[in-house]
Design an enzyme around this catalytic site. Structure first.
Site, PDB file in Angstrom:
ATOM      1  N   ASP A 117       0.804  -1.225   0.000  1.00 32.51           N
ATOM      2  CA  ASP A 117       0.000   0.000   0.000  1.00 32.51           C
ATOM      3  C   ASP A 117       0.837   1.274   0.000  1.00 32.51           C
ATOM      4  O   ASP A 117       0.446   2.301   0.553  1.00 32.51           O
ATOM      5  CB  ASP A 117      -0.983   0.027   1.193  1.00 32.51           C
ATOM      6  CG  ASP A 117      -1.888  -1.185   1.200  1.00 32.51           C
ATOM      7  OD1 ASP A 117      -2.269  -1.636   0.104  1.00 32.51           O
ATOM      8  OD2 ASP A 117      -2.210  -1.689   2.301  1.00 32.51           O
TER       9      ASP A 117
ATOM     10  N   LYS B 104       1.839   1.960  -5.183  1.00 29.64           N
ATOM     11  CA  LYS B 104       2.364   1.343  -6.425  1.00 29.64           C
ATOM     12  C   LYS B 104       1.436   1.602  -7.603  1.00 29.64           C
ATOM     13  O   LYS B 104       1.891   1.848  -8.718  1.00 29.64           O
ATOM     14  CB  LYS B 104       2.546  -0.178  -6.219  1.00 29.64           C
ATOM     15  CG  LYS B 104       3.532  -0.527  -5.115  1.00 29.64           C
ATOM     16  CD  LYS B 104       3.584  -2.012  -4.852  1.00 29.64           C
ATOM     17  CE  LYS B 104       2.326  -2.588  -4.249  1.00 29.64           C
ATOM     18  NZ  LYS B 104       2.025  -2.114  -2.875  1.00 29.64           N
TER      19      LYS B 104
ATOM     20  N   GLY C  77      -4.591  -4.386  -3.764  1.00 30.73           N
ATOM     21  CA  GLY C  77      -5.582  -3.360  -4.073  1.00 30.73           C
ATOM     22  C   GLY C  77      -4.807  -2.118  -4.456  1.00 30.73           C
ATOM     23  O   GLY C  77      -4.152  -1.510  -3.611  1.00 30.73           O
ATOM     24  N   HIS C  78      -4.805  -1.790  -5.734  1.00 35.02           N
ATOM     25  CA  HIS C  78      -4.001  -0.674  -6.230  1.00 35.02           C
ATOM     26  C   HIS C  78      -4.938   0.441  -6.684  1.00 35.02           C
ATOM     27  O   HIS C  78      -5.769   0.237  -7.562  1.00 35.02           O
ATOM     28  CB  HIS C  78      -3.095  -1.141  -7.380  1.00 35.02           C
ATOM     29  CG  HIS C  78      -2.060  -2.130  -6.937  1.00 35.02           C
ATOM     30  ND1 HIS C  78      -1.103  -2.643  -7.775  1.00 35.02           N
ATOM     31  CD2 HIS C  78      -1.818  -2.690  -5.717  1.00 35.02           C
ATOM     32  CE1 HIS C  78      -0.332  -3.485  -7.091  1.00 35.02           C
ATOM     33  NE2 HIS C  78      -0.752  -3.535  -5.856  1.00 35.02           N
TER      34      HIS C  78
ATOM     35  N   GLN D   1       1.849  -6.183  -3.116  1.00 32.39           N
ATOM     36  CA  GLN D   1       2.351  -6.291  -1.745  1.00 32.39           C
ATOM     37  C   GLN D   1       3.651  -5.474  -1.598  1.00 32.39           C
ATOM     38  O   GLN D   1       3.803  -4.480  -2.281  1.00 32.39           O
ATOM     39  CB  GLN D   1       2.554  -7.754  -1.317  1.00 32.39           C
ATOM     40  CG  GLN D   1       1.249  -8.538  -1.160  1.00 32.39           C
ATOM     41  CD  GLN D   1       0.638  -9.001  -2.470  1.00 32.39           C
ATOM     42  OE1 GLN D   1       1.279  -9.651  -3.268  1.00 32.39           O
ATOM     43  NE2 GLN D   1      -0.622  -8.662  -2.706  1.00 32.39           N
TER      44      GLN D   1
HETATM   45  P1  GDP Z   1      -0.790   0.265  -3.544  1.00 32.46           P
HETATM   46  O1  GDP Z   1      -1.394  -1.009  -3.070  1.00 32.46           O
HETATM   47  O2  GDP Z   1       0.678   0.330  -3.288  1.00 32.46           O
HETATM   48  O3  GDP Z   1      -1.114   0.572  -4.979  1.00 32.46           O
HETATM   49  O4  GDP Z   1      -1.443   1.419  -2.658  1.00 32.46           O
HETATM   50  P2  GDP Z   1      -3.005   1.577  -2.310  1.00 32.46           P
HETATM   51  O5  GDP Z   1      -3.719   2.075  -3.498  1.00 32.46           O
HETATM   52  O6  GDP Z   1      -3.526   0.358  -1.648  1.00 32.46           O
HETATM   53  O7  GDP Z   1      -2.935   2.659  -1.160  1.00 32.46           O
HETATM   54  C1  GDP Z   1      -2.417   3.926  -1.383  1.00 32.46           C
HETATM   55  C2  GDP Z   1      -3.520   4.961  -1.063  1.00 32.46           C
HETATM   56  O8  GDP Z   1      -2.954   6.248  -0.986  1.00 32.46           O
HETATM   57  C3  GDP Z   1      -4.570   5.056  -2.159  1.00 32.46           C
HETATM   58  O9  GDP Z   1      -5.788   5.404  -1.575  1.00 32.46           O
HETATM   59  C4  GDP Z   1      -4.051   6.175  -3.055  1.00 32.46           C
HETATM   60  O10 GDP Z   1      -5.083   6.836  -3.769  1.00 32.46           O
HETATM   61  C5  GDP Z   1      -3.450   7.089  -2.025  1.00 32.46           C
HETATM   62  N1  GDP Z   1      -2.283   7.864  -2.457  1.00 32.46           N
HETATM   63  C6  GDP Z   1      -1.292   7.526  -3.311  1.00 32.46           C
HETATM   64  N2  GDP Z   1      -0.349   8.481  -3.355  1.00 32.46           N
HETATM   65  C7  GDP Z   1      -0.759   9.451  -2.505  1.00 32.46           C
HETATM   66  C8  GDP Z   1      -0.192  10.691  -2.068  1.00 32.46           C
HETATM   67  O11 GDP Z   1       0.893  11.095  -2.474  1.00 32.46           O
HETATM   68  N3  GDP Z   1      -0.903  11.409  -1.154  1.00 32.46           N
HETATM   69  C9  GDP Z   1      -2.091  10.984  -0.650  1.00 32.46           C
HETATM   70  N4  GDP Z   1      -2.697  11.752   0.248  1.00 32.46           N
HETATM   71  N5  GDP Z   1      -2.653   9.823  -1.037  1.00 32.46           N
HETATM   72  C10 GDP Z   1      -1.988   9.069  -1.941  1.00 32.46           C
HETATM   73  P1  IMO Z   2      -0.973  -4.238  -2.191  1.00 31.11           P
HETATM   74  O1  IMO Z   2      -0.532  -4.818  -3.508  1.00 31.11           O
HETATM   75  C1  IMO Z   2      -0.983  -4.599   2.148  1.00 31.11           C
HETATM   76  C2  IMO Z   2      -1.063  -8.656   3.791  1.00 31.11           C
HETATM   77  C3  IMO Z   2      -2.304  -9.107   4.535  1.00 31.11           C
HETATM   78  C4  IMO Z   2      -1.677 -10.039   5.540  1.00 31.11           C
HETATM   79  C5  IMO Z   2      -0.574 -10.721   4.726  1.00 31.11           C
HETATM   80  C6  IMO Z   2      -0.964 -12.070   4.147  1.00 31.11           C
HETATM   81  O2  IMO Z   2      -2.264  -3.505  -2.249  1.00 31.11           O
HETATM   82  O3  IMO Z   2       0.133  -3.462  -1.547  1.00 31.11           O
HETATM   83  P2  IMO Z   2      -2.522 -12.794   2.130  1.00 31.11           P
HETATM   84  O4  IMO Z   2      -3.983 -12.566   1.873  1.00 31.11           O
HETATM   85  O5  IMO Z   2      -1.634 -12.279   1.070  1.00 31.11           O
HETATM   86  O6  IMO Z   2      -2.218 -14.223   2.453  1.00 31.11           O
HETATM   87  O7  IMO Z   2      -2.213 -11.979   3.484  1.00 31.11           O
HETATM   88  O8  IMO Z   2      -0.263  -9.824   3.684  1.00 31.11           O
HETATM   89  N1  IMO Z   2      -1.304  -8.161   2.416  1.00 31.11           N
HETATM   90  C7  IMO Z   2      -1.225  -6.869   2.068  1.00 31.11           C
HETATM   91  N2  IMO Z   2      -1.022  -5.764   2.819  1.00 31.11           N
HETATM   92  N3  IMO Z   2      -1.109  -4.495   0.810  1.00 31.11           N
HETATM   93  C8  IMO Z   2      -1.293  -5.593   0.040  1.00 31.11           C
HETATM   94  O9  IMO Z   2      -1.287  -5.549  -1.302  1.00 31.11           O
HETATM   95  C9  IMO Z   2      -1.398  -6.847   0.672  1.00 31.11           C
HETATM   96  N4  IMO Z   2      -1.606  -8.113   0.232  1.00 31.11           N
HETATM   97  C10 IMO Z   2      -1.526  -8.911   1.301  1.00 31.11           C
HETATM   98  O10 IMO Z   2      -2.955  -8.024   5.139  1.00 31.11           O
HETATM   99  O11 IMO Z   2      -1.064  -9.306   6.564  1.00 31.11           O
HETATM  100 MG    MG Z   3      -2.932  -1.639  -1.819  1.00 31.58          MG
END
Ligand code: GDP
Ligand code: IMO
Ligand code: MG
Length: 436
Positions: A13, A16, A40-41, A223
């Site tokens: 998170d 990416k 979840g991206h 991840q």
């Molecule tokens: P990922 O799994 O690495 O793609 O990240 P996620 O999408 O799960 O979580 C990142 C969250 O932060 C999302 O809700 C994005 O919309 C948000 N986000 C990304 N970059 C920024 C930033 O620079 N500032 C803020 N405030 N939010 C951001």
């Molecule tokens: P993105 O790509 C954050 C965490 C779960 C748990 C552990 C194992 O959005 O960054 P799993 O279901 O993979 O067996 O769970 O890994 N986890 C993540 N945490 N971002 C993710 O993906 C994750 N995918 C799995 O919360 O701790």
């Molecule tokens: Mg994510």
């Protein structure tokens, strides 16, 4: 052969999805190489938010091939729903390609994931309950079903019946659950295959051919490094290899094809699920990070645990992945604080560790040692040029670079695609014009 890897440096998170989408406008393909719909991206373009779980974050550009390679575990129902949801929003999904060797997440994997977590009780991992661990376990045990098995129903049926016999024993005798019916599963999967067969290709050939023709390919990690099965905080990890080395295995390319590895680093640290987290803040500061940073899981909606930036983890990730640059995200969230802390060591049993420690007990029990830097206390979400950042923000970025020994080439100051600073001058992309 411009192969660019985007990989999370912390516990996932990191942003990416945002960075991949941002860079994707100049590339030809985006490839997912591991993980599944535990990811979840989030991509935000002109205020429109897209949450992608399986489909690579290049899908918003019509010219980009979005490849789900062999190292991914695929829940076909989720994939089809994601495709349908995007189509309804006017996004062309005909550019998706699905690897024939990718393993399928089957209905019993979902049940087994939840049951295992339930029985672990307090020792649970906190998985996403998406069946990831059991699917990868079956792959390693050589009893998994693959995407290509759906192109030969005799094989699919044979494998399913063999596996299901054993799985039903576990479901009924150990977990006291009803057995699953193989015909019902066959019917469902035949329906999925009907819709997906035109997308199934040999993704290894496709990706290598693109690279041979000098096309630009982004390998989008899911991840993060600390969730890596071999190198993360085991057992509180996922069951795949998010690190850059995982690209070679999951996508089927040689290490020599990788030109650039961009480490995605959040300006503070978050983690969702159980496991050690040395800089975790359970106080008001952590709460502010969660609320302002909207730190709630994209896949499960769970609260993310929040804490200060941990330089030991990012340093370790830099070594493991060979980062050539960093993209620092969510810097805007730190505008809330008068003072900022960076963890520069752990103390455990009167010993100080300045590098990622060799034993996990130190990560569980160690006390973080902090450096304090002044905050800037100004909204920076509108800043687009590095020069316009407050001096305190520049100093924070510089300290992160120094500790990681990797330059920060991209700074993100908001979720929108355009809320981004490309650090001019210091910016050394191997891929000319990629960020132009
Ligand atoms: P990922 O799994 O690495 O793609 O990240 P996620 O999408 O799960 O979580 C990142 C969250 O932060 C999302 O809700 C994005 O919309 C948000 N986000 C990304 N970059 C920024 C930033 O620079 N500032 C803020 N405030 N939010 C951001
Ligand atoms: P993105 O790509 C954050 C965490 C779960 C748990 C552990 C194992 O959005 O960054 P799993 O279901 O993979 O067996 O769970 O890994 N986890 C993540 N945490 N971002 C993710 O993906 C994750 N995918 C799995 O919360 O701790
Ligand atoms: Mg994510």
């Amino acid at each position: 052969m411009p192969g660019i890897v985007v990989v999370g440096a912390q516990w996932g998170d990191e942003g990416k999805g945002k960075v991949t989408d941002l860079l994707a406008h100049r590339v030809d393909a985006v490839v997912r190489y591991q993980g599944g719909n535990n990811a979840g991206h989030t991509v935000v373009v002109k205020g429109e938010e897209y949450k992608l779980h399986l489909i690579p974050s290049g899908i918003l550009y019509p010219h980009i091939l979005c490849i789900i390679a062999n190292g991914v575990v695929v829940n076909l129902e989720v994939l089809l729903k994601e495709m349908d949801d995007l189509s309804k929003r006017g996004i062309d999904v005909s550019t998706i390609r699905l690897g024939g060797n990718a393993h399928l997440i089957m209905p019993y994997h979902l049940i087994l994931d939840s049951m295992a977590e339930y029985h672990l009780g307090k020792a649970r991992i906190g998985t996403t309950h998406k069946g990831i661990g059991p699917a990868y376990a079956d792959k390693a045990s050589r009893v998994g079903l693959r995407v290509q098995d759906m192109l030969d129903w005799k094989i699919f049926k044979l494998k399913l019946e063999q596996t299901l016999k054993f799985k039903n024993e576990i479901l009924t005798r150990i977990y006291d659950q009803p057995p699953l019916d193989s015909q019902e599963i066959m019917d469902k999967y035949q329906g999925y295959a009907q819709r997906l067969k035109e997308y199934i290709v040999d993704t290894t050939v496709l990706i290598n051919d693109l690279l041979d023709r000098n096309r630009k390919v982004i390998f989008e990690g899911a991840q993060g490094t600390m969730l890596d099965l071999d190198h993360g905080t085991y057992p509180f990890v996922t069951s795949s290899s998010p690190v850059s080395g995982g690209v070679c295995v999951g996508a089927g390319i040689s290490p020599s094809r990788i030109d650039e590895v961009i480490g995605i680093v959040k300006a503070y640290t978050t983690r969702v699920g159980e496991g050690p987290f040395p800089t975790e803040l359970t106080d008001e500061t952590g709460k502010i990070m969660r609320e302002v940073g909207r730190e709630y899981g994209t896949t499960t909606g769970r609260e993310r645990r929040c804490g200060w930036y941990d330089s030991l983890i990012v340093q370790y990730a830099a070594v493991l992945n060979g980062f050539t640059s960093l993209a620092l995200t969510k810097l805007d969230v730190l505008s809330q604080f008068d003072q900022l802390k960076i963890c520069v060591g752990y103390e455990h049993e009167n010993k100080i560790y300045r590098q990622f420690p060799p034993h996990q007990t130190i990560i569980h029990k160690g006390r973080p040692l902090y450096e304090t830097l002044p905050g800037w206390r100004k909204d920076i979400s509108h800043v687009r040029n590095y020069a316009e950042l407050p001096p305190e923000a520049k100093a924070y970025v510089a300290r992160i670079e120094e500790l990681a020994e990797v330059p920060v080439d991209i700074i993100s100051v908001g979720p929108n695609r355009n809320q981004t600073i490309m650090v001019e001058g210091r910016f050394k992309s191997h891929i000319s014009g990629l960020y132009a």
